[in-house]
Motif scaffolding. Structure first.
Motif, PDB file in Angstrom:
ATOM      1  N   VAL A   1       0.833  -1.200   0.000  1.00  0.00           N
ATOM      2  CA  VAL A   1       0.000   0.000   0.000  1.00  0.00           C
ATOM      3  C   VAL A   1       0.868   1.250   0.000  1.00  0.00           C
ATOM      4  O   VAL A   1       0.566   2.247  -0.687  1.00  0.00           O
ATOM      5  N   GLU A   2       1.979   1.196   0.711  1.00  0.00           N
ATOM      6  CA  GLU A   2       2.892   2.328   0.740  1.00  0.00           C
ATOM      7  C   GLU A   2       3.527   2.549  -0.635  1.00  0.00           C
ATOM      8  O   GLU A   2       3.711   3.693  -1.071  1.00  0.00           O
ATOM      9  N   ASP A   3       3.850   1.439  -1.336  1.00  0.00           N
ATOM     10  CA  ASP A   3       4.421   1.570  -2.677  1.00  0.00           C
ATOM     11  C   ASP A   3       3.452   2.286  -3.620  1.00  0.00           C
ATOM     12  O   ASP A   3       3.848   3.200  -4.367  1.00  0.00           O
ATOM     13  N   GLU A   4       2.205   1.870  -3.626  1.00  0.00           N
ATOM     14  CA  GLU A   4       1.219   2.502  -4.507  1.00  0.00           C
ATOM     15  C   GLU A   4       1.015   3.968  -4.142  1.00  0.00           C
ATOM     16  O   GLU A   4       0.858   4.829  -5.031  1.00  0.00           O
ATOM     17  N   LYS A   5       1.037   4.274  -2.861  1.00  0.00           N
ATOM     18  CA  LYS A   5       0.884   5.660  -2.432  1.00  0.00           C
ATOM     19  C   LYS A   5       2.040   6.524  -2.927  1.00  0.00           C
ATOM     20  O   LYS A   5       1.828   7.638  -3.460  1.00  0.00           O
ATOM     21  N   VAL A   6       3.258   6.007  -2.815  1.00  0.00           N
ATOM     22  CA  VAL A   6       4.431   6.767  -3.261  1.00  0.00           C
ATOM     23  C   VAL A   6       4.409   6.947  -4.779  1.00  0.00           C
ATOM     24  O   VAL A   6       4.710   8.031  -5.300  1.00  0.00           O
ATOM     25  N   LEU A   7       4.033   5.905  -5.527  1.00  0.00           N
ATOM     26  CA  LEU A   7       3.963   6.016  -6.976  1.00  0.00           C
ATOM     27  C   LEU A   7       2.943   7.062  -7.408  1.00  0.00           C
ATOM     28  O   LEU A   7       3.186   7.840  -8.347  1.00  0.00           O
ATOM     29  N   ARG A   8       1.811   7.113  -6.727  1.00  0.00           N
ATOM     30  CA  ARG A   8       0.800   8.116  -7.084  1.00  0.00           C
ATOM     31  C   ARG A   8       1.274   9.523  -6.751  1.00  0.00           C
ATOM     32  O   ARG A   8       1.039  10.471  -7.521  1.00  0.00           O
ATOM     33  N   LEU A   9       1.965   9.670  -5.629  1.00  0.00           N
ATOM     34  CA  LEU A   9       2.470  10.999  -5.268  1.00  0.00           C
ATOM     35  C   LEU A   9       3.506  11.481  -6.283  1.00  0.00           C
ATOM     36  O   LEU A   9       3.478  12.645  -6.720  1.00  0.00           O
ATOM     37  N   ILE A  10       4.423  10.597  -6.655  1.00  0.00           N
ATOM     38  CA  ILE A  10       5.446  10.977  -7.646  1.00  0.00           C
ATOM     39  C   ILE A  10       4.789  11.300  -8.983  1.00  0.00           C
ATOM     40  O   ILE A  10       5.105  12.314  -9.627  1.00  0.00           O
TER      41      ILE A  10
ATOM     42  N   ASP B   1      18.358  -8.644 -11.437  1.00  0.00           N
ATOM     43  CA  ASP B   1      17.502  -9.586 -10.721  1.00  0.00           C
ATOM     44  C   ASP B   1      16.075  -9.074 -10.541  1.00  0.00           C
ATOM     45  O   ASP B   1      15.266  -9.728  -9.873  1.00  0.00           O
ATOM     46  N   GLY B   2      15.743  -7.884 -11.141  1.00  0.00           N
ATOM     47  CA  GLY B   2      14.363  -7.418 -11.148  1.00  0.00           C
ATOM     48  C   GLY B   2      13.995  -6.412 -10.088  1.00  0.00           C
ATOM     49  O   GLY B   2      12.810  -6.050  -9.971  1.00  0.00           O
ATOM     50  N   GLU B   3      14.937  -5.894  -9.306  1.00  0.00           N
ATOM     51  CA  GLU B   3      14.614  -4.900  -8.290  1.00  0.00           C
ATOM     52  C   GLU B   3      14.396  -3.535  -8.942  1.00  0.00           C
ATOM     53  O   GLU B   3      15.190  -3.095  -9.767  1.00  0.00           O
ATOM     54  N   VAL B   4      13.294  -2.850  -8.574  1.00  0.00           N
ATOM     55  CA  VAL B   4      12.917  -1.568  -9.168  1.00  0.00           C
ATOM     56  C   VAL B   4      13.056  -0.485  -8.114  1.00  0.00           C
ATOM     57  O   VAL B   4      12.514  -0.606  -7.000  1.00  0.00           O
ATOM     58  N   SER B   5      13.770   0.592  -8.462  1.00  0.00           N
ATOM     59  CA  SER B   5      13.906   1.733  -7.564  1.00  0.00           C
ATOM     60  C   SER B   5      13.764   3.018  -8.361  1.00  0.00           C
ATOM     61  O   SER B   5      14.081   3.047  -9.553  1.00  0.00           O
ATOM     62  N   LEU B   6      13.316   4.093  -7.692  1.00  0.00           N
ATOM     63  CA  LEU B   6      13.094   5.381  -8.331  1.00  0.00           C
ATOM     64  C   LEU B   6      13.840   6.460  -7.573  1.00  0.00           C
ATOM     65  O   LEU B   6      13.941   6.426  -6.338  1.00  0.00           O
ATOM     66  N   LYS B   7      14.352   7.438  -8.319  1.00  0.00           N
ATOM     67  CA  LYS B   7      14.946   8.636  -7.729  1.00  0.00           C
ATOM     68  C   LYS B   7      13.816   9.588  -7.396  1.00  0.00           C
ATOM     69  O   LYS B   7      13.067  10.034  -8.271  1.00  0.00           O
TER      70      LYS B   7
ATOM     71  N   PRO C   1      10.845  17.574  -3.673  1.00  0.00           N
ATOM     72  CA  PRO C   1       9.807  17.753  -2.646  1.00  0.00           C
ATOM     73  C   PRO C   1       9.405  16.470  -1.940  1.00  0.00           C
ATOM     74  O   PRO C   1       8.779  16.522  -0.863  1.00  0.00           O
ATOM     75  N   LEU C   2       9.721  15.299  -2.511  1.00  0.00           N
ATOM     76  CA  LEU C   2       9.321  14.026  -1.907  1.00  0.00           C
ATOM     77  C   LEU C   2      10.523  13.244  -1.402  1.00  0.00           C
ATOM     78  O   LEU C   2      10.421  12.022  -1.191  1.00  0.00           O
ATOM     79  N   ALA C   3      11.629  13.897  -1.203  1.00  0.00           N
ATOM     80  CA  ALA C   3      12.841  13.188  -0.776  1.00  0.00           C
ATOM     81  C   ALA C   3      12.678  12.548   0.597  1.00  0.00           C
ATOM     82  O   ALA C   3      13.372  11.570   0.917  1.00  0.00           O
TER      83      ALA C   3
ATOM     84  N   ASN D   1      13.401   5.248   1.113  1.00  0.00           N
ATOM     85  CA  ASN D   1      13.675   4.085   1.969  1.00  0.00           C
ATOM     86  C   ASN D   1      15.005   3.422   1.603  1.00  0.00           C
ATOM     87  O   ASN D   1      15.255   2.279   1.984  1.00  0.00           O
ATOM     88  N   ALA D   2      15.812   4.139   0.811  1.00  0.00           N
ATOM     89  CA  ALA D   2      17.125   3.643   0.397  1.00  0.00           C
ATOM     90  C   ALA D   2      18.076   4.825   0.323  1.00  0.00           C
ATOM     91  O   ALA D   2      17.644   5.992   0.296  1.00  0.00           O
ATOM     92  N   PRO D   3      19.391   4.568   0.327  1.00  0.00           N
ATOM     93  CA  PRO D   3      20.347   5.689   0.279  1.00  0.00           C
ATOM     94  C   PRO D   3      20.211   6.508  -0.997  1.00  0.00           C
ATOM     95  O   PRO D   3      19.633   6.077  -1.996  1.00  0.00           O
ATOM     96  N   HIS D   4      20.736   7.744  -0.937  1.00  0.00           N
ATOM     97  CA  HIS D   4      20.806   8.673  -2.069  1.00  0.00           C
ATOM     98  C   HIS D   4      19.425   9.079  -2.568  1.00  0.00           C
ATOM     99  O   HIS D   4      19.230   9.338  -3.765  1.00  0.00           O
ATOM    100  N   GLY D   5      18.470   9.187  -1.660  1.00  0.00           N
ATOM    101  CA  GLY D   5      17.148   9.689  -2.027  1.00  0.00           C
ATOM    102  C   GLY D   5      16.381   8.791  -2.977  1.00  0.00           C
ATOM    103  O   GLY D   5      15.613   9.301  -3.808  1.00  0.00           O
TER     104      GLY D   5
END
Length: 542
Positions: A30-39, A223-229, A233-235, A239-243
């Motif tokens: 649920v947190e992932d979907e919330k962050v994706l919508r905010l971005i 290996d399929g891990e997805v991360s976004l910069k 304003p949403l830094a 949940n990972a280093p370097h924003g």
């Protein structure tokens, strides 16, 4: 051939220049979907403002304004997000300009057609090349009013184009107009609002070669891990280093997965796009990259061994194999598809029909010949008038989608696609091939005959069949052979030029000097025979 349009030469279609694969983002929290919508909402707002600024600049836009827009966006996001937004804005503005030009051409065609028909007497019959007059005085007056309407629209669109004004709706004009017809669309206001917000989000990032895994903004590891910069304003949501924010979902591209993994491992540029399908509540990740143009096979090599002629229709593909000499081989086949329903269903139907066609062609080791169709200017109601059934027919043919799908799928299987001019293929195919190929156990349609005509044109042969020669010793009664000159050909009555030397073992050189002089031959019944001849009078008393 006077009065017929010029037929273009066949050519080998170019292969695809890019690749796109998609996979579902499963097990998002649920947190992932919330962050994706905010971005997506934040970047979507910035993309709307940037598009507004680009449209306001019009034809006066230059690189300085581009750099200024990018600097403004960087303050509220990041330099890479800003670069992706400005590039998407330029692509959307250019697409709107191309659509504006196509609209002008359509209006010009409508104005020309109506003006021509209004200039003709009421009730005058039309031909195959030009329509006739209108049927009644009432229809004439209605079309005269429509002519003024189209001319006003044409003047307005031309003025917009000269001024560099375009009209673009982020999210689509169709969905925007659905807001006023929710009952007809079967949507509630909340459902429409959810869909509207989803299509206006911006979650796209262009790749960059040399960077880690080919993309610094939306990064996908082998290996399929997805991360976004995260934007500035949403830094605080990182949940990972370097924003960065790492999603719980993993992706594994089933189609072209090895190619994607090779590019990621080599740090080659890959563009990613994340979007939400609100109808089923799913999130998807699309990866795309460019590929070097496939080296096309020469036309002569593609023709070697024959090919498969394909006739495109509104509900099926008619195909027939042809040998090197243009003769039909085996039985014709049909690959049907149903274009009713939503767009994903229509696209799946087209892909299913094409893959069956390609597998059949690959089993026989043949290239594919298809018409280079383009109905953009030929499906208006001004040209075809009351022929609504025909307009719906050509409008329903998936020309652009089928052409793009066929080229990309054929390149994957190593099949060459030859495009031919569609002029007269259906008419001449039915005229010269439908009846000869029909037998007691097989009924040939004009679509099957058109497939033969398309294949023969791609092979470089004329569509018309050669007429069978007359029986032996009956040339004077049946007629000349087809290889002889036409009656209007110059010097057709003169003898063929004499080739020096003996033509057979029984004739010496120089013995055929008088071969072309009919009066020099000793033929029975010839008017200039050497011996004198006089017809005796018939006895009357028998």
């Amino acid at each position: 051939m006077g009065g017929l349009q010029e037929v273009a030469a066949p050519f080998v279609a170019l292969g695809p220049s890019g690749v796109a694969v998609r996979d579902r983002l499963k097990h998002l929290s649920v947190e992932d979907e919330k962050v994706l919508r905010l971005i997506g909402d934040l970047l979507g707002t910035l993309a709307s403002l940037d598009l507004k600024a680009r449209c306001a600049a019009g034809l006066d836009h230059d690189t300085g304004q581009w750099a200024e827009r990018k600097r403004t966006l960087t303050l509220d996001s990041s330099s890479r997000w800003a670069g992706s937004i400005t590039k998407a804005t330029h692509d959307q503005w250019a697409l709107a300009r191309r659509g504006q030009l196509a609209h002008i051409q359509s209006l010009e065609a409508g104005v020309r057609t109506i003006a021509h028909r209004l200039s003709l007497p009421i009730g005058e019959k039309g031909g195959k090349r030009a329509p006739g007059g209108y049927r009644s005085r009432q229809e004439w007056h209605a079309k005269a009013r429509r002519l003024h309407v189209l001319e006003d629209r044409l003047r307005a669109v031309r003025a917009d184009r000269e001024a560099g004004v375009v009209r673009v709706v982020r999210g689509g004009k169709g969905l925007l107009n659905t807001r006023h017809h929710l009952r007809a669309a079967g949507l509630t206001e909340e459902q429409w609002r959810t869909r509207w917000q989803a299509v206006r989000r911006f979650l796209e990032a262009d790749g960059e070669s040399g960077k880690r895994f080919g993309n610094e903004t939306i990064r996908v590891t082998p290996d399929g891990e997805v991360s976004l910069k995260l934007p500035a304003p949403l830094a605080h949501l990182a949940n990972a280093p370097h924003g960065r924010y790492v999603l719980a979902a993993r992706v594994a591209f089933a189609h072209r997965g090895e190619q994607w993994r090779d590019r990621v491992t080599a740090n080659r540029a890959i563009a990613y796009r994340i979007h939400e399908d609100t109808s089923c509540g799913r999130w998807y990740l699309t990866a795309s990259w460019t590929i070097p143009p496939v080296k096309t096979v020469p036309l002569a090599a593609a023709r070697r061994g024959g090919l498969v002629g394909v006739d495109t229709n509104a509900d099926h593909l008619a195909a027939w194999r042809l040998d090197l000499h243009g003769n039909p081989v085996g039985e014709p086949l049909r690959f049907g598809f149903d274009l009713s329903g939503p767009a994903p269903h229509r696209d799946a139907q087209v892909r299913h029909a094409l893959i069956r066609l390609l597998h059949w062609a690959k089993r026989h080791g043949r290239a594919i010949a298809i018409e280079d169709l383009d109905f953009t200017a030929d499906k208006t109601r001004e040209k075809h008038g009351r022929r609504k059934k025909f307009r719906n027919l050509i409008s329903g043919m998936p020309v652009a989608r089928l052409r793009a799908r066929l080229v990309s799928m054929a390149a994957e299987l190593g099949i060459t696609v030859i495009a031919v001019d569609p002029a007269y293929t259906s008419k001449w195919g039915a005229q010269h091939w439908q009846k000869p190929l029909t037998c007691k156990n097989r009924t040939i349609t004009r679509h099957d005959a058109a497939a033969v005509a398309i294949g023969r044109r791609a092979l470089g042969h004329p569509i018309r069949r050669r007429t069978a020669p007359p029986p032996h010793d009956q040339r004077d009664r049946v007629g000349h052979r087809t290889v002889q000159a036409r009656p209007g050909a110059p010097r057709r009555e003169e003898p063929r030029p004499r080739i020096p030397g003996p033509r057979t073992r029984s004739m010496r050189a120089g013995c055929g000097a008088n071969a072309g002089d009919q009066c020099a031959q000793h033929r029975s019944g010839h008017a200039a025979e050497h011996d004198s001849w006089q017809q005796d009078s018939l006895p009357l008393s028998l």
